[in-house]
Motif scaffolding. Structure first.
Motif, mmCIF file in Angstrom:
data_model
loop_
_atom_site.group_PDB
_atom_site.id
_atom_site.type_symbol
_atom_site.label_atom_id
_atom_site.label_comp_id
_atom_site.label_asym_id
_atom_site.label_seq_id
_atom_site.Cartn_x
_atom_site.Cartn_y
_atom_site.Cartn_z
ATOM 1 N N ALA A 1 0.853 -1.191 0.000
ATOM 2 C CA ALA A 1 0.000 0.000 0.000
ATOM 3 C C ALA A 1 0.887 1.238 0.000
ATOM 4 N N HIS A 2 0.586 2.163 -0.895
ATOM 5 C CA HIS A 2 1.406 3.374 -1.051
ATOM 6 C C HIS A 2 0.628 4.570 -0.505
ATOM 7 N N CYS A 3 1.144 5.187 0.543
ATOM 8 C CA CYS A 3 0.520 6.361 1.154
ATOM 9 C C CYS A 3 1.315 7.600 0.757
ATOM 10 N N LYS A 4 0.698 8.423 -0.075
ATOM 11 C CA LYS A 4 1.393 9.603 -0.601
ATOM 12 C C LYS A 4 0.408 10.754 -0.747
ATOM 13 N N MET B 1 6.255 -5.487 7.779
ATOM 14 C CA MET B 1 5.676 -5.883 9.068
ATOM 15 C C MET B 1 4.783 -7.117 8.901
ATOM 16 N N PRO B 2 4.462 -7.777 10.024
ATOM 17 C CA PRO B 2 3.504 -8.892 9.981
ATOM 18 C C PRO B 2 2.097 -8.395 9.669
ATOM 19 N N ASN B 3 1.190 -9.358 9.549
ATOM 20 C CA ASN B 3 -0.141 -9.122 9.000
ATOM 21 C C ASN B 3 -0.977 -8.087 9.763
ATOM 22 N N LEU B 4 -1.202 -8.315 11.052
ATOM 23 C CA LEU B 4 -2.091 -7.438 11.819
ATOM 24 C C LEU B 4 -1.552 -6.014 11.881
ATOM 25 N N TYR B 5 -0.252 -5.876 12.119
ATOM 26 C CA TYR B 5 0.334 -4.532 12.200
ATOM 27 C C TYR B 5 0.139 -3.791 10.872
ATOM 28 N N GLY B 6 0.236 -4.529 9.773
ATOM 29 C CA GLY B 6 0.040 -3.914 8.466
ATOM 30 C C GLY B 6 -1.362 -3.383 8.286
ATOM 31 N N SER B 7 -2.349 -4.110 8.814
ATOM 32 C CA SER B 7 -3.734 -3.655 8.738
ATOM 33 C C SER B 7 -3.920 -2.343 9.489
ATOM 34 N N ILE B 8 -3.335 -2.256 10.681
ATOM 35 C CA ILE B 8 -3.465 -1.051 11.499
ATOM 36 C C ILE B 8 -2.703 0.120 10.880
ATOM 37 N N VAL B 9 -1.462 -0.124 10.485
ATOM 38 C CA VAL B 9 -0.624 0.958 9.951
ATOM 39 C C VAL B 9 -1.186 1.504 8.637
ATOM 40 N N SER B 10 -1.759 0.641 7.799
ATOM 41 C CA SER B 10 -2.312 1.126 6.535
ATOM 42 C C SER B 10 -3.504 2.041 6.772
ATOM 43 N N ASN B 11 -4.265 1.790 7.831
ATOM 44 C CA ASN B 11 -5.374 2.689 8.157
ATOM 45 C C ASN B 11 -4.879 4.021 8.701
ATOM 46 N N ILE B 12 -3.811 3.983 9.494
ATOM 47 C CA ILE B 12 -3.205 5.240 9.949
ATOM 48 C C ILE B 12 -2.692 6.028 8.743
ATOM 49 N N GLY B 13 -2.014 5.332 7.836
ATOM 50 C CA GLY B 13 -1.493 5.978 6.639
ATOM 51 C C GLY B 13 -2.591 6.633 5.817
ATOM 52 N N ALA B 14 -3.725 5.957 5.680
ATOM 53 C CA ALA B 14 -4.848 6.522 4.935
ATOM 54 C C ALA B 14 -5.341 7.798 5.602
ATOM 55 N N GLY B 15 -5.433 7.778 6.931
ATOM 56 C CA GLY B 15 -5.877 8.964 7.652
ATOM 57 C C GLY B 15 -4.937 10.140 7.496
ATOM 58 N N LEU B 16 -3.656 9.858 7.301
ATOM 59 C CA LEU B 16 -2.664 10.934 7.176
ATOM 60 C C LEU B 16 -2.798 11.718 5.872
ATOM 61 N N ILE B 17 -3.271 11.053 4.817
ATOM 62 C CA ILE B 17 -3.241 11.707 3.497
ATOM 63 C C ILE B 17 -4.618 12.084 2.972
ATOM 64 N N GLY B 18 -5.676 11.794 3.728
ATOM 65 C CA GLY B 18 -6.999 12.218 3.277
ATOM 66 C C GLY B 18 -8.082 11.179 3.332
ATOM 67 N N PRO C 1 -4.241 3.403 -3.004
ATOM 68 C CA PRO C 1 -4.264 2.189 -3.825
ATOM 69 C C PRO C 1 -3.452 1.076 -3.170
ATOM 70 N N GLY C 2 -3.725 -0.150 -3.599
ATOM 71 C CA GLY C 2 -2.982 -1.279 -3.040
ATOM 72 C C GLY C 2 -2.855 -2.415 -4.030
ATOM 73 N N ALA C 3 -1.943 -3.323 -3.708
ATOM 74 C CA ALA C 3 -1.703 -4.492 -4.553
ATOM 75 C C ALA C 3 -1.237 -5.641 -3.682
ATOM 76 N N ASN C 4 -1.497 -6.859 -4.154
ATOM 77 C CA ASN C 4 -1.092 -8.072 -3.440
ATOM 78 C C ASN C 4 -0.431 -9.012 -4.438
ATOM 79 N N TYR C 5 0.780 -9.473 -4.094
ATOM 80 C CA TYR C 5 1.555 -10.267 -5.034
ATOM 81 C C TYR C 5 1.938 -11.621 -4.448
ATOM 82 N N GLY C 6 1.939 -12.630 -5.329
ATOM 83 C CA GLY C 6 2.496 -13.936 -5.013
ATOM 84 C C GLY C 6 3.450 -14.343 -6.119
ATOM 85 N N SER D 1 -6.390 0.502 1.825
ATOM 86 C CA SER D 1 -7.009 0.556 3.152
ATOM 87 C C SER D 1 -8.361 -0.129 3.026
ATOM 88 N N ARG D 2 -8.503 -1.259 3.688
ATOM 89 C CA ARG D 2 -9.578 -2.191 3.354
ATOM 90 C C ARG D 2 -10.870 -1.884 4.116
#
Length: 368
Positions: free
Chosen positions: A131-134, A257-274, A280-285, A295-296
């Motif tokens: 997830a890119h927070c910009k 970071m591990p899974n749960l921390y990523g969920s929390i931090v991505s929501n903080i990041g979303a709040g920071l930029i609007g 936007p986000g992407a998931n790769y294998g 931010s889900r």
């Protein structure tokens, strides 16, 4: 000799494709995205809440931009058990097409089926969430010059789904951290930093309390970091990370970071930029990639009101187009979204505007 030359040529072709992709998975040509007659087939799962509205926006923009992509759409929902069979059909489509675009699926609280979102990532081993927070020019936010990337391990941690009631009123929930999967996500983070000219990777953990699980994550990431001498790294406890993000987010570049921390931090990041509407986000294998908002949020409270912000799904589709090596189309759509938000000032209510989803979509199309 001839076989050796053929292998070298094939390797160069694969390497060329990989280097052309901005955030690609390591995929051989034989299992790459499906393209017939110059048109890619992509699995589309609109998701719950505002998913149908934002997916319709993406389809309208793609049609106006003449993007060579056809969608196989599956109206999967987390609100109904009947979606179990449709889930299997959607997974079969993803296995066939290798690439998917999805909104967020509702996950029941307390009772009901497990998360379709998590199940999909585990089933296809889509291990890296990005997830890119910009900051977007013109969008009011508490901080300026925010530009960091959250890389989250997608398949284990607290989301392993291993919990049971050992005694009435006593529940045990298992957090799984393994060295191989931690090495994999750490290498992905440092490779991402190298590919995208990033300078630093921050390892987020709680090893001061979870000394074995997060201790393994931290020590494994540190070991991988030594293989990348040109990339700086540091580590930070997750609760301090939350405080530092709201205080001075400019210090962060790439975060792993591990899974749960990523969920929390991505929501903080979303709040920071609007808000979540512009992340936007992407998931790769190794074989598959799914693109979804970073931010889900289901946003069921505004479903059907024609007020949803489709930017996060449109910008996620832009990342998808770059993955498919359709960079010209990606640039055109991304520039149109940025012009609509920053110059034209066409914004949905979540960004302080009064425009509808339809009006925003039409403005993007005019700016193509």
């Amino acid at each position: 000799m001839f076989r050796s030359l053929v292998r070298q040529t094939a390797f160069k072709q694969v390497a060329s494709r990989l280097s052309a992709r901005a955030m690609s998975t390591v995929v051989e040509d034989s299992v790459g995205p499906k393209c017939y007659g110059g048109t890619y087939t992509v699995t589309l799962i609109p998701g719950d809440g505002i998913g149908q509205e934002t997916a319709a926006s993406v389809k309208a923009v793609f049609e106006a931009s003449k993007v060579p992509v056809e969608f196989e759409q599956f109206d999967l929902s987390g609100f109904t058990e009947e979606s179990d069979n449709l889930m299997q059909e959607a997974l079969a489509s993803l296995r066939r097409n290798k690439v998917g675009l999805k909104g967020i699926l509702y996950t029941p609280i307390r009772r009901g089926h497990s998360s379709f979102n998590v199940a999909m990532r585990k089933e296809l081993d889509i291990y890296a969430s990005v997830a890119h927070c910009k900051n977007i020019p013109g969008i009011n936010s508490r901080h300026k010059d925010v530009d960091f990337v959250i890389i989250r391990e997608n398949t284990e941690g607290e989301y392993s789904g291993l919990e049971h009631q050992s005694f009435p009123g006593v529940v045990e929930s298992l957090k799984i951290i393994t060295r191989p999967k931690t090495e994999r996500i750490a290498r992905y983070a440092f490779d991402y930093a190298l590919r995208n000219n990033r300078k630093k990777v921050t390892i987020v953990h709680k090893a001061n309390i979870m000394k074995l699980a997060d201790g393994l994550f931290l020590n494994t990431c540190r070991a991988v970091a030594k293989e990348y001498p040109s990339i700086q790294y540091n580590d930070m406890i997750v609760d301090n990370t939350a405080m530092q993000l709201v205080g001075k987010p400019q210090q962060f570049d790439v975060m792993v970071m591990p899974n749960l921390y990523g969920s929390i931090v991505s929501n903080i990041g979303a709040g920071l930029i609007g808000g979540p509407g512009i992340v936007p986000g992407a998931n790769y294998g190794r074989e598959f990639a799914i693109f979804e908002p970073g931010s889900r949020h289901v946003a069921k409270d505004i479903q059907g009101r024609n007020t949803a912000n489709p930017s996060s799904l449109i910008l996620s589709s832009v990342i998808m187009l770059r993955h498919l090596q359709l960079g010209e189309h990606a640039d055109r759509i991304e520039n149109a979204v940025n012009k609509t938000l920053s110059i034209d000032g066409v914004r949905t209510p979540d960004l302080g505007g009064s425009h509808s989803t339809t009006e925003f979509t039409n403005a993007v199309i005019r700016n193509l």
